[in-house]
Design a protein around this motif. Structure first.
Motif, PDB file in Angstrom:
ATOM      1  N   GLN A   1      -3.886  26.457  20.279  1.00 36.68           N
ATOM      2  CA  GLN A   1      -2.686  27.029  20.891  1.00 36.68           C
ATOM      3  C   GLN A   1      -2.970  28.354  21.594  1.00 36.68           C
ATOM      4  O   GLN A   1      -2.054  28.983  22.131  1.00 36.68           O
ATOM      5  CB  GLN A   1      -1.604  27.257  19.825  1.00 36.68           C
ATOM      6  CG  GLN A   1      -1.055  25.976  19.236  1.00 36.68           C
ATOM      7  CD  GLN A   1      -0.400  25.103  20.286  1.00 36.68           C
ATOM      8  OE1 GLN A   1       0.512  25.533  20.984  1.00 36.68           O
ATOM      9  NE2 GLN A   1      -0.879  23.863  20.423  1.00 36.68           N
ATOM     10  N   LEU A   2      -4.259  28.757  21.606  1.00 37.54           N
ATOM     11  CA  LEU A   2      -4.623  30.065  22.150  1.00 37.54           C
ATOM     12  C   LEU A   2      -5.524  29.946  23.377  1.00 37.54           C
ATOM     13  O   LEU A   2      -6.373  29.053  23.460  1.00 37.54           O
ATOM     14  CB  LEU A   2      -5.342  30.901  21.085  1.00 37.54           C
ATOM     15  CG  LEU A   2      -4.579  31.150  19.781  1.00 37.54           C
ATOM     16  CD1 LEU A   2      -5.432  31.990  18.828  1.00 37.54           C
ATOM     17  CD2 LEU A   2      -3.240  31.824  20.047  1.00 37.54           C
ATOM     18  N   ILE A   3      -5.317  30.867  24.311  1.00 39.90           N
ATOM     19  CA  ILE A   3      -6.169  30.982  25.492  1.00 39.90           C
ATOM     20  C   ILE A   3      -6.719  32.400  25.536  1.00 39.90           C
ATOM     21  O   ILE A   3      -5.956  33.366  25.624  1.00 39.90           O
ATOM     22  CB  ILE A   3      -5.386  30.709  26.790  1.00 39.90           C
ATOM     23  CG1 ILE A   3      -4.707  29.344  26.757  1.00 39.90           C
ATOM     24  CG2 ILE A   3      -6.300  30.819  27.998  1.00 39.90           C
ATOM     25  CD1 ILE A   3      -3.735  29.116  27.907  1.00 39.90           C
TER      26      ILE A   3
ATOM     27  N   ALA B   1      -9.407  28.080  23.828  1.00 44.01           N
ATOM     28  CA  ALA B   1      -9.748  27.918  25.242  1.00 44.01           C
ATOM     29  C   ALA B   1     -10.167  29.280  25.800  1.00 44.01           C
ATOM     30  O   ALA B   1      -9.425  30.261  25.681  1.00 44.01           O
ATOM     31  CB  ALA B   1      -8.550  27.384  26.013  1.00 44.01           C
ATOM     32  N   VAL B   2     -11.347  29.349  26.360  1.00 42.89           N
ATOM     33  CA  VAL B   2     -11.855  30.594  26.945  1.00 42.89           C
ATOM     34  C   VAL B   2     -11.874  30.445  28.456  1.00 42.89           C
ATOM     35  O   VAL B   2     -12.486  29.502  28.989  1.00 42.89           O
ATOM     36  CB  VAL B   2     -13.276  30.924  26.428  1.00 42.89           C
ATOM     37  CG1 VAL B   2     -13.830  32.153  27.140  1.00 42.89           C
ATOM     38  CG2 VAL B   2     -13.252  31.137  24.916  1.00 42.89           C
ATOM     39  N   ARG B   3     -11.183  31.335  29.151  1.00 41.57           N
ATOM     40  CA  ARG B   3     -11.088  31.241  30.609  1.00 41.57           C
ATOM     41  C   ARG B   3     -11.413  32.586  31.259  1.00 41.57           C
ATOM     42  O   ARG B   3     -11.035  33.641  30.741  1.00 41.57           O
ATOM     43  CB  ARG B   3      -9.682  30.808  31.023  1.00 41.57           C
ATOM     44  CG  ARG B   3      -9.271  29.444  30.486  1.00 41.57           C
ATOM     45  CD  ARG B   3      -7.858  29.090  30.893  1.00 41.57           C
ATOM     46  NE  ARG B   3      -7.408  27.827  30.305  1.00 41.57           N
ATOM     47  CZ  ARG B   3      -6.174  27.354  30.419  1.00 41.57           C
ATOM     48  NH1 ARG B   3      -5.269  28.031  31.133  1.00 41.57           N
ATOM     49  NH2 ARG B   3      -5.840  26.217  29.849  1.00 41.57           N
TER      50      ARG B   3
ATOM     51  N   ALA C   1      -6.356  30.800  35.401  1.00 40.16           N
ATOM     52  CA  ALA C   1      -6.559  31.078  33.977  1.00 40.16           C
ATOM     53  C   ALA C   1      -5.273  30.940  33.173  1.00 40.16           C
ATOM     54  O   ALA C   1      -5.313  30.723  31.957  1.00 40.16           O
ATOM     55  CB  ALA C   1      -7.127  32.484  33.802  1.00 40.16           C
ATOM     56  N   LEU C   2      -4.127  31.060  33.835  1.00 35.23           N
ATOM     57  CA  LEU C   2      -2.845  31.038  33.136  1.00 35.23           C
ATOM     58  C   LEU C   2      -2.159  29.669  33.159  1.00 35.23           C
ATOM     59  O   LEU C   2      -1.055  29.532  32.632  1.00 35.23           O
ATOM     60  CB  LEU C   2      -1.909  32.088  33.742  1.00 35.23           C
ATOM     61  CG  LEU C   2      -2.297  33.543  33.452  1.00 35.23           C
ATOM     62  CD1 LEU C   2      -1.411  34.499  34.226  1.00 35.23           C
ATOM     63  CD2 LEU C   2      -2.210  33.829  31.958  1.00 35.23           C
TER      64      LEU C   2
END
Length: 282
Positions: free
Chosen positions: A27-29, A47-49, A62-63
């Protein structure tokens, strides 16, 4: 999905740690300037962006999929307004439903030089139309405790805050407050939290605590704003940043780094960690 800017930074990492106690990693970016430095977050399932404040073209992609966004204020004083504007515009484009911003204590009225960019950012967020919540963070206790060993060796604490009360809290407590707001079931849109420590200290009391925990003599040496700025420059800080910190301390003498609203304590459900526990020289 909750996105966090500056996720590789000191505060960002702590926010993620606290969020992981409340929601699952998927649930995290994590929005970072250099994804290669966040492989440990990716391995957790986050998730890493790539998201670089100075490269607006990286921000909107990224969003994608983010419902909530924590905009952690940039660290480059003097550059934050254009950086923050780029993030806000990307958030609006991405359809973010809640934007939380780490502002500064009493940003709308504070005379601190550091408050100016925060005040403008708050105005830009309001004008964007994105539902938003302001997390007006006070001073971090680490602003003082990080220098503790060196101060003990010197036997002195220099500063321009006179006997002003410093209602600080450790970064971890501010991070927990952000995580609580981001995962709250209650609507946070339109709320403003003045976040400061449950307890406060003066620089005299800071010196006394250093002496108590170290068993060494440590005294407070009061200075003018100009003298303290000179000391900071001599210690290696850039002149502009040194001036901003000295300005903050001078205004702290008049109470601008103190707040007793209790917002932080109510959010995290306990008193913030006091200086003595954060210092921990024993």
């Amino acid at each position: 999905m909750i996105a966090i800017t500056g996720a590789n930074g000191q505060l960002g990492r702590l926010v993620i740690q606290s969020l992981l106690q409340r929601v699952s990693a998927d649930q995290l970016i994590a929005l970072v300037r250099t994804p290669e430095k966040a492989e440990d977050l990716r391995e957790l399932g986050i998730a890493v962006r790539e998201a670089d404040y100075d490269r607006p073209e990286t921000l909107a992609p990224a969003l994608v999929g983010a419902d909530k966004l924590l905009l952690i204020s940039g660290s480059e004083v003097g550059q934050r307004v254009p950086q923050h504007r780029a993030v806000i515009e990307a958030a609006r484009e991405a359809g973010v439903k809640l934007l939380a911003y780490t502002s500064l204590l009493k940003a709308d009225s504070s005379p601190l030089a550091l408050a100016a960019e925060h005040k403008v950012t708050e105005q830009m967020i309001a004008e964007s139309g994105i539902p938003a919540v302001m997390l007006r963070n006070g001073w971090y206790t680490e602003n003082y405790t990080a220098q503790a060993p060196g101060l003990v060796e010197l036997g002195m604490v220099a500063g321009a805050a006179a006997e002003g009360q410093l209602a600080t809290a450790p970064r971890a407590d501010y991070a927990e407050a952000a995580a609580v707001v981001l995962t709250s079931q209650e609507s946070q849109a339109g709320k403003v939290y003045e976040l400061a420590g449950s307890s406060a200290f003066t620089l005299t009391e800071f010196a006394e605590e250093l002496a108590k925990q170290s068993g060494r003599k440590v005294e407070f040496i009061p200075m003018s704003q100009e003298q303290f700025a000179g000391v900071l420059v001599g210690a290696g800080l850039p002149e502009g940043f040194a001036g901003a910190l000295a300005d903050a301390e001078a205004h702290a003498a008049s109470g601008w780094l103190f707040d007793d609203s209790g917002d932080l304590e109510r959010l995290i459900g306990r008193p913030s960690m006091p200086l003595s526990a954060t210092l921990n020289l024993a």
